[in-house]
Scaffold this motif. Structure first.
Motif, short mmCIF file in Angstrom:
data_model
loop_
_atom_site.label_atom_id
_atom_site.label_comp_id
_atom_site.label_asym_id
_atom_site.label_seq_id
_atom_site.Cartn_x
_atom_site.Cartn_y
_atom_site.Cartn_z
N TRP A 224 50.56 64.29 62.18
CA TRP A 224 50.34 62.84 62.26
C TRP A 224 50.93 62.30 63.56
O TRP A 224 51.77 62.93 64.20
CB TRP A 224 50.94 62.12 61.05
CG TRP A 224 52.45 62.16 60.98
CD1 TRP A 224 53.33 61.29 61.53
CD2 TRP A 224 53.24 63.17 60.34
NE1 TRP A 224 54.63 61.68 61.27
CE2 TRP A 224 54.59 62.82 60.54
CE3 TRP A 224 52.94 64.32 59.61
CZ2 TRP A 224 55.64 63.59 60.04
CZ3 TRP A 224 53.99 65.08 59.13
CH2 TRP A 224 55.31 64.72 59.34
N ASP A 225 50.45 61.14 63.96
CA ASP A 225 50.98 60.40 65.12
C ASP A 225 51.01 61.22 66.41
O ASP A 225 52.05 61.35 67.07
CB ASP A 225 52.38 59.87 64.82
CG ASP A 225 52.36 58.71 63.83
OD1 ASP A 225 51.26 58.23 63.51
OD2 ASP A 225 53.44 58.29 63.40
N ASP B 227 44.93 64.99 63.38
CA ASP B 227 45.78 63.85 63.04
C ASP B 227 45.25 63.19 61.77
O ASP B 227 44.18 62.59 61.76
CB ASP B 227 45.79 62.84 64.20
CG ASP B 227 46.91 61.81 64.07
OD1 ASP B 227 47.29 61.49 62.94
OD2 ASP B 227 47.39 61.34 65.12
N LEU B 228 46.04 63.28 60.70
CA LEU B 228 45.65 62.68 59.42
C LEU B 228 46.32 61.32 59.19
O LEU B 228 46.23 60.77 58.09
CB LEU B 228 45.99 63.62 58.27
CG LEU B 228 45.28 64.98 58.27
CD1 LEU B 228 45.73 65.83 57.08
CD2 LEU B 228 43.76 64.80 58.25
N GLY B 229 46.98 60.79 60.22
CA GLY B 229 47.63 59.50 60.09
C GLY B 229 48.99 59.62 59.41
O GLY B 229 49.24 60.56 58.66
N SER B 230 49.86 58.65 59.63
CA SER B 230 51.22 58.73 59.14
C SER B 230 51.40 58.19 57.72
O SER B 230 52.04 58.82 56.88
CB SER B 230 52.16 57.97 60.09
OG SER B 230 53.47 57.97 59.60
N PHE C 187 49.82 60.47 54.96
CA PHE C 187 49.61 61.83 55.44
C PHE C 187 49.58 62.86 54.32
O PHE C 187 48.64 63.66 54.21
CB PHE C 187 50.68 62.22 56.46
CG PHE C 187 50.59 63.65 56.89
CD1 PHE C 187 49.64 64.05 57.81
CD2 PHE C 187 51.42 64.62 56.35
CE1 PHE C 187 49.52 65.38 58.20
CE2 PHE C 187 51.32 65.95 56.72
CZ PHE C 187 50.37 66.33 57.66
N LYS D 226 55.71 66.70 55.37
CA LYS D 226 56.45 65.50 55.77
C LYS D 226 57.64 65.19 54.86
O LYS D 226 58.66 64.69 55.33
CB LYS D 226 55.50 64.30 55.79
CG LYS D 226 56.08 63.05 56.42
CD LYS D 226 55.02 61.97 56.52
CE LYS D 226 55.54 60.75 57.28
NZ LYS D 226 54.51 59.70 57.41
#
Length: 428
Positions: free
Chosen positions: A42-43, A70-73, A76, A97
């Motif tokens: 992510w990010d 990138d799957l986003g924060s 995620f 994460k």
């Protein structure tokens, strides 16, 4: 008509030549054995260590290419679990994460058991400060930490110098820490200096109690927290620290009280190091001279025992390139990857002498030896250990912490409430 047919024929020959060349190039690429690994994270735009890690690995392994996904924060772990549960075999390397998300991936059989690879590749798990033991499931490890923030004590050197008191050191018991906080409290009103500071997170108080390794925050019995709540409530009553209720209602950020020279010591995570250096560099804080020391500890507990959070890497069970994926995981989570991460100002999970040297040599880091030594930890306990009911337990821990710290309930009654409510959760 003949001219038109001639033109069409020529174009067909040209296109066929181009496509044939493309096919040859694809065949050549396949022939040299290039392996492409997809890394779910992510990010990308705001994270400084992804690119240097990939460049270093690809330089050592020219036949491997790493692609970032990138799957986003915000969501995620949910997005990752959804894709892996759907049988997506395109993802090879998985970033983990948080602990609840890790638990869900393991329960869903979505991560590869790394035990055999760790053994055959001689991965030294002793480098991770005990965190790999804490995320093992039935003695099986499904992820290896690659970055970790841990708690230390920040202190204001100018405040200590003005008071004529020696700086804190790297081996403080809780009794010594409490005595020093009381000694460093002075003044009244706007000019008052508080000896210590606790942010409103429950972790700033409750997790003192797990440093001896005898208890965890998810066991369902919490009487062991009593001396720590009593110490901090006593400090609050005596004006050694700021009032919890006031901090809560005013939404005071911990950085603000440190920036304006109003606290002598503050227990906080290592993530604040880079922020503090940056703020001093930009002239946005009154603090100029500061230092770090190791977390205080109970009698008989080794100095450098602390609390932390980790981010780990694993291999998708659906990956068709598990060996190659693990090799990348081993590189990122190992000593070489740790040095690359440290050079970006981020704290890696491995904190050996070279990593400490890299972080301590960054412009703005305190020059004293104690601050450098504070970066070396003896053992790190996870703030929230691996447990399938962790999310539900967290809600109760936060609620009762708030009640105790605002004196809406006594320490004894609060701990009894914790015992009762968490045990109900565990009995489900």
């Amino acid at each position: 008509m003949k001219k038109a047919l001639t033109i069409i024929l020529v174009l067909c020959l040209v296109f066929s030549s181009v496509f044939a060349q493309g096919t040859k190039e694809e065949a050549a690429t396949t022939a040299v054995g290039t392996t492409t690994l997809k890394w779910a994270l992510w990010d990308i735009a705001s994270t400084t260590y992804y690119e240097p890690l990939i460049k270093a690995y690809e330089a050592k392994n020219p036949n491997v290419k790493i692609e970032m996904l990138d799957l986003g924060s915000a969501d995620f772990m949910t997005m990752l679990r959804t894709q892996l549960s759907g049988g997506d075999s395109s993802i090879d390397v998985v970033t983990i994460k948080d602990i609840p998300g890790y638990n869900n991936l393991v329960k869903g059989n979505l991560l590869m058991n790394l035990n055999d690879k760790i053994k055959s590749e001689n991965v030294d798990l002793s480098l991770y400060g005990g965190t790999t033991d804490q995320i093992s499931v039935d003695s099986k490890l499904y992820g290896i930490p690659f970055r970790s923030d841990f708690w230390v004590v920040f202190y204001n050197k100018d405040v200590f110098d003005k008071a004529g008191v020696a700086y804190p050191d790297n081996d403080m018991t809780f009794a010594e820490y409490d005595a020093l906080a009381r000694k460093m409290t002075s003044g009244t009103g706007a000019g008052k200096v508080y000896g210590a500071h606790y942010h409103t997170w429950r972790s700033a108080v409750q997790l003192f109690g797990i440093l001896d390794g005898k208890n965890t925050i998810v066991d369902g019995t919490y009487n062991f927290l009593k001396p720590y709540y009593e110490m901090i409530l006593s400090q609050q009553k005596d004006g050694i620290v700021q009032n919890y209720a006031t901090l809560r209602t005013s939404s005071t950020h911990y950085s603000g009280v440190f920036y304006n020279n109003s606290v002598a010591m503050m227990n906080m995570g290592s993530w604040f190091i880079a922020t503090l250096i940056n703020q001093i560099d930009q002239g946005k804080t009154e603090v100029k001279n500061w230092g770090l020391v190791k977390y205080p500890h109970a009698e008989g507990v080794p100095a450098g025992t602390t609390l932390g959070t980790i981010t780990s890497l694993g291999v998708s069970n659906a990956s068709k390139k598990k060996d190659a994926a693990f090799d990348f995981v081993k590189f990122v989570t190992g000593p070489e990857g740790a040095q690359i991460i440290a050079k970006t100002g981020t704290i890696p999970s491995i904190k050996d002498a070279e990593v400490v040297k890299i972080i301590a040599s960054k412009p703005g880091f305190p020059a004293d030896q104690n601050s450098k030594d504070a970066l070396q930890v003896a053992k790190t306990y996870l703030e929230m250990p691996l447990h399938e009911r962790a999310g539900e337990i967290e809600v109760v821990l936060n609620q009762v912490h708030d009640e105790i710290m605002t004196n809406n309930i006594s320490v004894d009654a609060g701990l009894a409430k914790l015992n009762e409510q968490v045990q109900k959760i565990l009995a489900k």
